[in-house]
Design a protein around this motif. Structure first.
Motif, PDB file in Angstrom:
ATOM      1  N   ASP A 100       0.811  -1.219   0.000  1.00  0.00           N
ATOM      2  CA  ASP A 100       0.000   0.000   0.000  1.00  0.00           C
ATOM      3  C   ASP A 100       0.843   1.267   0.000  1.00  0.00           C
ATOM      4  O   ASP A 100       0.294   2.366   0.008  1.00  0.00           O
ATOM      5  CB  ASP A 100      -0.919   0.007   1.231  1.00  0.00           C
ATOM      6  N   ALA A 101       2.163   1.135   0.021  1.00  0.00           N
ATOM      7  CA  ALA A 101       3.047   2.307   0.057  1.00  0.00           C
ATOM      8  C   ALA A 101       4.249   2.085  -0.857  1.00  0.00           C
ATOM      9  O   ALA A 101       5.396   2.102  -0.424  1.00  0.00           O
ATOM     10  CB  ALA A 101       3.501   2.574   1.492  1.00  0.00           C
ATOM     11  N   LEU A 102       3.974   1.851  -2.137  1.00  0.00           N
ATOM     12  CA  LEU A 102       5.030   1.598  -3.110  1.00  0.00           C
ATOM     13  C   LEU A 102       5.686   2.916  -3.526  1.00  0.00           C
ATOM     14  O   LEU A 102       5.039   3.960  -3.521  1.00  0.00           O
ATOM     15  CB  LEU A 102       4.452   0.880  -4.333  1.00  0.00           C
ATOM     16  N   PRO A 103       6.962   2.876  -3.895  1.00  0.00           N
ATOM     17  CA  PRO A 103       7.654   4.109  -4.273  1.00  0.00           C
ATOM     18  C   PRO A 103       7.220   4.614  -5.647  1.00  0.00           C
ATOM     19  O   PRO A 103       6.696   3.863  -6.464  1.00  0.00           O
ATOM     20  CB  PRO A 103       9.127   3.689  -4.301  1.00  0.00           C
ATOM     21  N   GLU A 104       7.474   5.890  -5.865  1.00  0.00           N
ATOM     22  CA  GLU A 104       7.270   6.465  -7.197  1.00  0.00           C
ATOM     23  C   GLU A 104       8.304   5.841  -8.132  1.00  0.00           C
ATOM     24  O   GLU A 104       9.368   5.415  -7.700  1.00  0.00           O
ATOM     25  CB  GLU A 104       7.483   7.979  -7.159  1.00  0.00           C
ATOM     26  N   GLY A 105       7.993   5.809  -9.407  1.00  0.00           N
ATOM     27  CA  GLY A 105       8.956   5.329 -10.377  1.00  0.00           C
ATOM     28  C   GLY A 105       8.987   3.825 -10.500  1.00  0.00           C
ATOM     29  O   GLY A 105      10.042   3.211 -10.454  1.00  0.00           O
ATOM     30  N   MET A 106       7.809   3.218 -10.637  1.00  0.00           N
ATOM     31  CA  MET A 106       7.725   1.766 -10.834  1.00  0.00           C
ATOM     32  C   MET A 106       7.034   1.463 -12.156  1.00  0.00           C
ATOM     33  O   MET A 106       6.159   2.213 -12.582  1.00  0.00           O
ATOM     34  CB  MET A 106       6.913   1.113  -9.710  1.00  0.00           C
ATOM     35  N   GLN A 107       7.411   0.350 -12.762  1.00  0.00           N
ATOM     36  CA  GLN A 107       6.701  -0.109 -13.949  1.00  0.00           C
ATOM     37  C   GLN A 107       5.285  -0.492 -13.541  1.00  0.00           C
ATOM     38  O   GLN A 107       5.088  -1.168 -12.522  1.00  0.00           O
ATOM     39  CB  GLN A 107       7.385  -1.341 -14.533  1.00  0.00           C
ATOM     40  N   GLU A 108       4.318  -0.088 -14.330  1.00  0.00           N
ATOM     41  CA  GLU A 108       2.926  -0.385 -14.007  1.00  0.00           C
ATOM     42  C   GLU A 108       2.674  -1.893 -13.954  1.00  0.00           C
ATOM     43  O   GLU A 108       1.891  -2.359 -13.134  1.00  0.00           O
ATOM     44  CB  GLU A 108       1.983   0.287 -15.007  1.00  0.00           C
ATOM     45  N   THR A 109       3.339  -2.651 -14.808  1.00  0.00           N
ATOM     46  CA  THR A 109       3.143  -4.108 -14.788  1.00  0.00           C
ATOM     47  C   THR A 109       3.589  -4.697 -13.452  1.00  0.00           C
ATOM     48  O   THR A 109       2.966  -5.636 -12.946  1.00  0.00           O
ATOM     49  CB  THR A 109       3.903  -4.790 -15.941  1.00  0.00           C
ATOM     50  N   HIS A 110       4.644  -4.158 -12.849  1.00  0.00           N
ATOM     51  CA  HIS A 110       5.099  -4.652 -11.554  1.00  0.00           C
ATOM     52  C   HIS A 110       4.123  -4.264 -10.448  1.00  0.00           C
ATOM     53  O   HIS A 110       3.853  -5.062  -9.546  1.00  0.00           O
ATOM     54  CB  HIS A 110       6.507  -4.138 -11.244  1.00  0.00           C
ATOM     55  N   VAL A 111       3.570  -3.067 -10.525  1.00  0.00           N
ATOM     56  CA  VAL A 111       2.560  -2.644  -9.555  1.00  0.00           C
ATOM     57  C   VAL A 111       1.370  -3.597  -9.608  1.00  0.00           C
ATOM     58  O   VAL A 111       0.859  -4.036  -8.572  1.00  0.00           O
ATOM     59  CB  VAL A 111       2.110  -1.193  -9.811  1.00  0.00           C
ATOM     60  N   GLN A 112       0.934  -3.948 -10.808  1.00  0.00           N
ATOM     61  CA  GLN A 112      -0.207  -4.854 -10.968  1.00  0.00           C
ATOM     62  C   GLN A 112       0.087  -6.228 -10.382  1.00  0.00           C
ATOM     63  O   GLN A 112      -0.780  -6.829  -9.743  1.00  0.00           O
ATOM     64  CB  GLN A 112      -0.581  -4.970 -12.441  1.00  0.00           C
ATOM     65  N   LEU A 113       1.299  -6.738 -10.582  1.00  0.00           N
ATOM     66  CA  LEU A 113       1.670  -8.037 -10.010  1.00  0.00           C
ATOM     67  C   LEU A 113       1.614  -7.987  -8.481  1.00  0.00           C
ATOM     68  O   LEU A 113       1.152  -8.930  -7.837  1.00  0.00           O
ATOM     69  CB  LEU A 113       3.069  -8.450 -10.470  1.00  0.00           C
ATOM     70  N   ILE A 114       2.089  -6.905  -7.906  1.00  0.00           N
ATOM     71  CA  ILE A 114       2.079  -6.759  -6.444  1.00  0.00           C
ATOM     72  C   ILE A 114       0.656  -6.634  -5.925  1.00  0.00           C
ATOM     73  O   ILE A 114       0.278  -7.289  -4.956  1.00  0.00           O
ATOM     74  CB  ILE A 114       2.911  -5.525  -6.026  1.00  0.00           C
TER      75      ILE A 114
END
Length: 120
Positions: A100-114
């Protein structure tokens, strides 16, 4: 190959990759399988090479087509030990983050996996 590595409290291991674009350097551990290597073993090896940490592979999360003939595969993995020692050639930093507190500057595909969450 991508690993969604979680610890015992559900935090996700993210790496700040040296060779990724400077506006989105944060992401999950990634790497290529070696010829004849079973994919779950790839995650174990890549995480150990990049961070020094030991993981146990879990369920297959996703298989998608990638660039040209490449196939993108993601597995869950659970952190079980090891001492953090990053491979400074590839990795600038490694940290545990709450989903719920991921850093800025991430690939959207990785955010979706998480955000897909761990297996029930």
């Amino acid at each position: 190959m991508t690993g969604v590595v979680r610890n015992e409290v559900g935090e996700v291991l993210l790496l700040k990759h040296r060779m990724w674009p400077t506006d989105r350097p944060w992401g999950l551990p990634t790497g290529y399988a070696i010829k004849s290597e079973e994919f779950p073993r790839t995650i174990v090896r890549e995480v150990r090479e990049e961070t020094g940490l030991d993981v146990v592979p879990g369920r297959l999360v996703q298989v998608t087509s990638g660039y040209k003939l490449r196939v993108e595969i993601a597995y869950e993995a659970l952190h079980v030990g090891g001492t953090l020692k990053i491979d400074s050639f590839e990795i600038l930093e490694a940290k545990w983050f709450s989903p719920d507190a991921l850093p800025e500057g991430m690939q959207e595909t990785h955010v979706q996996l998480i955000k897909a969450g761990p297996a029930a």
